[in-house]
Design a protein around this motif. Structure first.
Motif, PDB file in Angstrom:
ATOM      1  N   ASN A  40     -10.486   3.665  -6.943  1.00  0.00           N
ATOM      2  CA  ASN A  40     -10.825   3.073  -5.645  1.00  0.00           C
ATOM      3  C   ASN A  40      -9.651   2.281  -5.093  1.00  0.00           C
ATOM      4  OD1 ASN A  40     -12.731   2.879  -3.541  1.00  0.00           O
ATOM      5  ND2 ASN A  40     -13.149   0.780  -4.095  1.00  0.00           N
ATOM      6  N   LEU A  41      -8.501   2.897  -5.104  1.00  0.00           N
ATOM      7  CA  LEU A  41      -7.291   2.227  -4.644  1.00  0.00           C
ATOM      8  C   LEU A  41      -6.653   3.030  -3.522  1.00  0.00           C
ATOM      9  CD1 LEU A  41      -5.576  -0.249  -5.222  1.00  0.00           C
ATOM     10  CD2 LEU A  41      -4.242   1.110  -6.799  1.00  0.00           C
TER      11      LEU A  41
ATOM     12  N   CYS B  58     -16.278  -0.127  -9.045  1.00  0.00           N
ATOM     13  CA  CYS B  58     -14.944  -0.712  -8.861  1.00  0.00           C
ATOM     14  C   CYS B  58     -14.992  -1.860  -7.844  1.00  0.00           C
ATOM     15  CB  CYS B  58     -13.952   0.354  -8.391  1.00  0.00           C
ATOM     16  SG  CYS B  58     -13.588   1.624  -9.607  1.00  0.00           S
ATOM     17  N   GLN B  59     -15.671  -1.640  -6.715  1.00  0.00           N
ATOM     18  CA  GLN B  59     -15.776  -2.688  -5.698  1.00  0.00           C
ATOM     19  C   GLN B  59     -16.547  -3.888  -6.247  1.00  0.00           C
ATOM     20  OE1 GLN B  59     -14.254  -2.628  -2.774  1.00  0.00           O
ATOM     21  NE2 GLN B  59     -15.068  -4.540  -1.974  1.00  0.00           N
TER      22      GLN B  59
ATOM     23  N   GLY C 206     -11.428  -2.201  -2.893  1.00  0.00           N
ATOM     24  CA  GLY C 206     -10.503  -2.186  -4.014  1.00  0.00           C
ATOM     25  C   GLY C 206     -11.194  -1.905  -5.329  1.00  0.00           C
TER      26      GLY C 206
ATOM     27  N   VAL D   1      -6.158   3.407 -11.996  1.00  0.00           N
ATOM     28  CA  VAL D   1      -6.788   2.416 -11.119  1.00  0.00           C
ATOM     29  C   VAL D   1      -7.593   3.211 -10.106  1.00  0.00           C
ATOM     30  CG1 VAL D   1      -6.441   0.537  -9.478  1.00  0.00           C
ATOM     31  CG2 VAL D   1      -4.880   0.784 -11.417  1.00  0.00           C
TER      32      VAL D   1
ATOM     33  N   GLY E 267      -7.817  -2.974 -12.294  1.00  0.00           N
ATOM     34  CA  GLY E 267      -6.708  -2.406 -13.040  1.00  0.00           C
ATOM     35  C   GLY E 267      -6.639  -3.021 -14.427  1.00  0.00           C
TER      36      GLY E 267
ATOM     37  N   HIS F  76      -5.990  -1.443   0.033  1.00  0.00           N
ATOM     38  CA  HIS F  76      -6.941  -1.938  -0.956  1.00  0.00           C
ATOM     39  C   HIS F  76      -6.269  -2.957  -1.881  1.00  0.00           C
ATOM     40  CE1 HIS F  76      -9.029   1.477   0.562  1.00  0.00           C
ATOM     41  NE2 HIS F  76      -9.933   1.513  -0.375  1.00  0.00           N
ATOM     42  N   TYR F  77      -7.098  -3.674  -2.606  1.00  0.00           N
ATOM     43  CA  TYR F  77      -6.626  -4.647  -3.594  1.00  0.00           C
ATOM     44  C   TYR F  77      -7.220  -4.283  -4.950  1.00  0.00           C
ATOM     45  CZ  TYR F  77      -4.913  -7.758   0.049  1.00  0.00           C
ATOM     46  OH  TYR F  77      -4.214  -8.304   1.091  1.00  0.00           O
ATOM     47  N   PHE F  78      -6.583  -4.773  -6.004  1.00  0.00           N
ATOM     48  CA  PHE F  78      -7.169  -4.618  -7.333  1.00  0.00           C
ATOM     49  C   PHE F  78      -6.765  -5.806  -8.189  1.00  0.00           C
ATOM     50  CE2 PHE F  78      -3.032  -2.653  -7.802  1.00  0.00           C
ATOM     51  CZ  PHE F  78      -2.631  -2.926  -9.106  1.00  0.00           C
TER      52      PHE F  78
ATOM     53  N   THR G  33      -5.698  -7.245 -11.918  1.00  0.00           N
ATOM     54  CA  THR G  33      -5.074  -6.788 -13.156  1.00  0.00           C
ATOM     55  C   THR G  33      -4.456  -7.971 -13.882  1.00  0.00           C
ATOM     56  OG1 THR G  33      -3.668  -5.083 -14.133  1.00  0.00           O
ATOM     57  CG2 THR G  33      -2.779  -6.235 -12.205  1.00  0.00           C
TER      58      THR G  33
END
Length: 188
Positions: A163-164, A93-94, A124, A161, A127, A168-170, A172
């Motif tokens: 690792n949130l 995820c990171q 993060g 989602v 997504g 954190h950020y993601f 999408t």
């Protein structure tokens, strides 16, 4: 004195550890004691993930001279997975988040977040499960956004989602509710 000098010389003759090798060492020493807690949901390995960023585990996605070399990212995730599968997925995820920033055409975003993501200072994930499914008609796009001063207000829910956390950020994709972007030639 002679034996001390000899041991230093022997150390200097050794090749420097690879990033993947260093990740494997850190995983065995620092992640292994946490693995049971991670698996039962009582521990989040945020400090461990940040430590990996400090040694360069997330930086392979950022091209230095030429294209990015993802081999050490893959080797590092494999080494983490030998100790804890859940944390290896968080590492993926990171890595994905870093990839998004490193390959974004939004240079302002890349400058603002790229280094923070690739060094692990900011954690993060991704997504994009729902957006990818929506592109193939499997489900509807679940996020809708409206342009406002300074960015977008996005509403909806993404149930998957990983690792949130609160800081954190993601990355999408969302559908724009306003049609100003389409009229002005911006992506919708």
């Amino acid at each position: 004195m002679g034996s001390l000098a000899l041991s230093r010389a022997e150390i200097l003759d050794q090749p420097a550890p690879s990033i993947a090798g260093e990740v494997a060492r850190i995983a065995r020493e620092q992640l292994a004691p946490l693995a049971a807690g991670i698996d039962d949901g009582t521990v989040y390995p945020g400090d461990f993930l940040r430590r990996l960023g400090e040694v360069g585990a997330w930086s392979s996605h950022v091209p230095q001279e030429g294209p990015a070399d993802l081999r050490w990212a893959i080797q590092s995730m494999a080494a983490i997975g030998e100790v804890c599968g859940a944390t290896a997925f968080m590492a993926w995820c990171q890595n994905t988040l870093v990839w998004y920033a490193a390959n974004s055409t939004n240079l302002k975003l890349a400058r603002r977040f790229g280094d923070a993501f690739s060094t692990g200072r900011v954690l993060g994930g991704t997504g994009l499960s729902n957006p990818m499914k929506s592109f193939f008609g499997i489900e509807k796009l679940k996020l809708k956004g409206k342009k406002v001063e300074g960015g977008y207000v996005v509403r909806g829910a993404l149930p998957w989602v990983s690792n949130l956390g609160p800081d954190h950020y993601f990355g999408t994709i969302f559908e724009r509710e306003d049609d100003q972007g389409i009229a002005s030639g911006e992506p919708g």
